[in-house]
Design a protein around this motif. Structure first.
Motif, PDB file in Angstrom:
ATOM      1  N   VAL A   4      20.069 -29.543 -26.290  1.00 38.32           N
ATOM      2  CA  VAL A   4      20.857 -29.844 -24.848  1.00 38.32           C
ATOM      3  C   VAL A   4      20.534 -31.303 -24.555  1.00 38.32           C
ATOM      4  O   VAL A   4      19.517 -31.931 -24.430  1.00 38.32           O
ATOM      5  CB  VAL A   4      20.060 -29.099 -23.790  1.00 38.32           C
ATOM      6  N   GLU A   5      21.498 -32.011 -24.340  1.00 33.73           N
ATOM      7  CA  GLU A   5      21.785 -33.317 -24.061  1.00 33.73           C
ATOM      8  C   GLU A   5      21.866 -33.790 -22.790  1.00 33.73           C
ATOM      9  O   GLU A   5      22.563 -32.938 -21.959  1.00 33.73           O
ATOM     10  CB  GLU A   5      22.806 -34.340 -25.011  1.00 33.73           C
ATOM     11  N   SER A   6      21.384 -34.775 -22.268  1.00 29.48           N
ATOM     12  CA  SER A   6      21.550 -35.211 -20.840  1.00 29.48           C
ATOM     13  C   SER A   6      21.409 -36.793 -20.842  1.00 29.48           C
ATOM     14  O   SER A   6      20.696 -37.542 -21.515  1.00 29.48           O
ATOM     15  CB  SER A   6      20.799 -34.735 -19.809  1.00 29.48           C
ATOM     16  N   GLY A   7      22.063 -37.553 -19.840  1.00 28.70           N
ATOM     17  CA  GLY A   7      21.755 -38.987 -19.654  1.00 28.70           C
ATOM     18  C   GLY A   7      22.993 -39.863 -19.876  1.00 28.70           C
ATOM     19  O   GLY A   7      22.841 -40.949 -19.330  1.00 28.70           O
ATOM     20  N   GLY A   8      24.043 -39.311 -20.190  1.00 24.88           N
ATOM     21  CA  GLY A   8      25.359 -40.335 -20.407  1.00 24.88           C
ATOM     22  C   GLY A   8      25.820 -40.583 -19.066  1.00 24.88           C
ATOM     23  O   GLY A   8      25.465 -40.062 -17.770  1.00 24.88           O
ATOM     24  N   GLY A   9      27.021 -41.448 -19.138  1.00 23.09           N
ATOM     25  CA  GLY A   9      27.615 -41.952 -17.818  1.00 23.09           C
ATOM     26  C   GLY A   9      28.237 -43.066 -18.073  1.00 23.09           C
ATOM     27  O   GLY A   9      28.400 -43.543 -19.249  1.00 23.09           O
ATOM     28  N   LEU A  10      28.637 -43.844 -16.890  1.00 24.91           N
ATOM     29  CA  LEU A  10      29.546 -45.035 -16.999  1.00 24.91           C
ATOM     30  C   LEU A  10      28.320 -46.224 -16.643  1.00 24.91           C
ATOM     31  O   LEU A  10      27.559 -46.130 -15.586  1.00 24.91           O
ATOM     32  CB  LEU A  10      30.271 -45.100 -15.941  1.00 24.91           C
ATOM     33  N   VAL A  11      28.342 -47.205 -17.342  1.00 24.05           N
ATOM     34  CA  VAL A  11      27.423 -48.117 -16.976  1.00 24.05           C
ATOM     35  C   VAL A  11      28.091 -49.723 -17.261  1.00 24.05           C
ATOM     36  O   VAL A  11      29.045 -49.746 -18.227  1.00 24.05           O
ATOM     37  CB  VAL A  11      26.150 -48.153 -17.706  1.00 24.05           C
ATOM     38  N   GLN A  12      27.746 -50.677 -16.484  1.00 19.08           N
ATOM     39  CA  GLN A  12      28.322 -51.992 -17.045  1.00 19.08           C
ATOM     40  C   GLN A  12      27.849 -52.589 -18.083  1.00 19.08           C
ATOM     41  O   GLN A  12      26.554 -52.278 -18.474  1.00 19.08           O
ATOM     42  CB  GLN A  12      28.317 -52.785 -15.622  1.00 19.08           C
ATOM     43  N   PRO A  13      28.546 -53.567 -18.822  1.00 18.00           N
ATOM     44  CA  PRO A  13      27.931 -54.251 -19.888  1.00 18.00           C
ATOM     45  C   PRO A  13      26.591 -55.105 -19.484  1.00 18.00           C
ATOM     46  O   PRO A  13      26.585 -55.665 -18.426  1.00 18.00           O
ATOM     47  CB  PRO A  13      29.082 -55.149 -20.151  1.00 18.00           C
ATOM     48  N   GLY A  14      25.778 -55.036 -20.305  1.00 20.95           N
ATOM     49  CA  GLY A  14      24.475 -55.587 -20.024  1.00 20.95           C
ATOM     50  C   GLY A  14      23.533 -54.506 -19.571  1.00 20.95           C
ATOM     51  O   GLY A  14      22.298 -54.792 -19.449  1.00 20.95           O
ATOM     52  N   GLY A  15      24.001 -53.304 -19.191  1.00 16.16           N
ATOM     53  CA  GLY A  15      23.174 -52.504 -18.519  1.00 16.16           C
ATOM     54  C   GLY A  15      22.314 -51.748 -19.407  1.00 16.16           C
ATOM     55  O   GLY A  15      22.533 -51.700 -20.708  1.00 16.16           O
ATOM     56  N   SER A  16      21.693 -50.422 -18.826  1.00 15.78           N
ATOM     57  CA  SER A  16      21.018 -49.433 -19.613  1.00 15.78           C
ATOM     58  C   SER A  16      21.221 -48.143 -19.129  1.00 15.78           C
ATOM     59  O   SER A  16      21.759 -47.675 -18.191  1.00 15.78           O
ATOM     60  CB  SER A  16      19.303 -49.668 -19.445  1.00 15.78           C
ATOM     61  N   LEU A  17      21.031 -47.435 -20.437  1.00 14.95           N
ATOM     62  CA  LEU A  17      20.932 -45.824 -20.143  1.00 14.95           C
ATOM     63  C   LEU A  17      19.860 -45.153 -20.846  1.00 14.95           C
ATOM     64  O   LEU A  17      19.446 -45.795 -21.970  1.00 14.95           O
ATOM     65  CB  LEU A  17      22.225 -45.064 -20.625  1.00 14.95           C
ATOM     66  N   ARG A  18      19.491 -44.094 -20.571  1.00 20.68           N
ATOM     67  CA  ARG A  18      18.328 -43.618 -21.345  1.00 20.68           C
ATOM     68  C   ARG A  18      19.086 -41.884 -21.592  1.00 20.68           C
ATOM     69  O   ARG A  18      19.217 -41.103 -20.578  1.00 20.68           O
ATOM     70  CB  ARG A  18      17.278 -43.296 -20.613  1.00 20.68           C
ATOM     71  N   LEU A  19      19.252 -41.591 -22.822  1.00 20.51           N
ATOM     72  CA  LEU A  19      19.646 -40.081 -23.225  1.00 20.51           C
ATOM     73  C   LEU A  19      18.534 -39.319 -23.567  1.00 20.51           C
ATOM     74  O   LEU A  19      17.474 -39.899 -24.366  1.00 20.51           O
ATOM     75  CB  LEU A  19      20.887 -40.227 -24.445  1.00 20.51           C
ATOM     76  N   SER A  20      18.415 -38.040 -23.136  1.00 21.04           N
ATOM     77  CA  SER A  20      17.413 -37.037 -23.492  1.00 21.04           C
ATOM     78  C   SER A  20      18.073 -36.014 -24.472  1.00 21.04           C
ATOM     79  O   SER A  20      19.272 -35.526 -24.082  1.00 21.04           O
ATOM     80  CB  SER A  20      16.904 -36.660 -22.350  1.00 21.04           C
ATOM     81  N   CYS A  21      17.367 -35.251 -25.410  1.00 22.68           N
ATOM     82  CA  CYS A  21      17.831 -33.982 -25.848  1.00 22.68           C
ATOM     83  C   CYS A  21      16.550 -33.373 -26.283  1.00 22.68           C
ATOM     84  O   CYS A  21      15.696 -33.882 -26.907  1.00 22.68           O
ATOM     85  CB  CYS A  21      18.385 -34.587 -27.237  1.00 22.68           C
ATOM     86  N   ALA A  22      16.682 -32.195 -25.632  1.00 18.81           N
ATOM     87  CA  ALA A  22      15.682 -31.274 -25.712  1.00 18.81           C
ATOM     88  C   ALA A  22      16.150 -30.098 -26.539  1.00 18.81           C
ATOM     89  O   ALA A  22      17.313 -29.274 -26.310  1.00 18.81           O
ATOM     90  CB  ALA A  22      15.370 -30.471 -24.246  1.00 18.81           C
ATOM     91  N   ALA A  23      15.145 -29.446 -27.543  1.00 14.12           N
ATOM     92  CA  ALA A  23      15.603 -28.240 -28.481  1.00 14.12           C
ATOM     93  C   ALA A  23      14.892 -26.891 -27.590  1.00 14.12           C
ATOM     94  O   ALA A  23      13.764 -27.174 -27.445  1.00 14.12           O
ATOM     95  CB  ALA A  23      14.903 -28.611 -29.561  1.00 14.12           C
TER      96      ALA A  23
END
Length: 120
Positions: free
Chosen positions: A5-24
């Motif tokens: 199960v994944e989470s953490g995607g989205g819309l971000v501006q260039p130069g920005g950051s995101l953190r994706l998570s995946c739990a089994a």
């Protein structure tokens, strides 16, 4: 039954950051490799990063130095920290697990995907 199960995607501006998570989830004894792949529209799915049970990592050249993969074996969870994002990083990101052992053995599992969009 084991699921990713994944989470953490989205819309971000260039130069920005995101953190994706995946739990089994499910009854799991161990997982060998955990990783992230991505697929942009009209392109083939490609490996982004992989982390082995012992902690060694590999990255695609296009993300090396910008993305960091990590995992918690006790929680059967993998993360992808994405910094200095570029429009070219826009894609559906998929979690992958290989060598999943438990009451049922799985050679390979995939998550449902989480969309990352990098745009101003």
């Amino acid at each position: 039954q084991v699921q990713l199960v994944e989470s953490g995607g989205g819309l971000v501006q260039p130069g920005g950051s995101l953190r994706l998570s995946c739990a089994a989830s499910g009854r799991i004894f161990s997982i060998n490799d955990m990783g992230w792949y991505r697929q942009a529209p009209g392109k083939q799915r490609e490996l982004v990063a992989v982390i082995r049970r012992g902690g060694s990592t590999s990255y695609a050249p296009s993300v090396k130095g910008r993305f960091t993969i990590s995992r918690d074996n006790a929680k059967n969870t993998v993360w992808l920290q994405m910094d200095s994002l570029r429009p070219a990083d826009t894609a559906m990101y998929y979690c992958n697990a290989q060598g999943v052992t438990g009451p049922i053995q799985y050679l390979e599992l995939w998550g449902q995907g989480t969309l990352v969009t990098v745009s101003s």
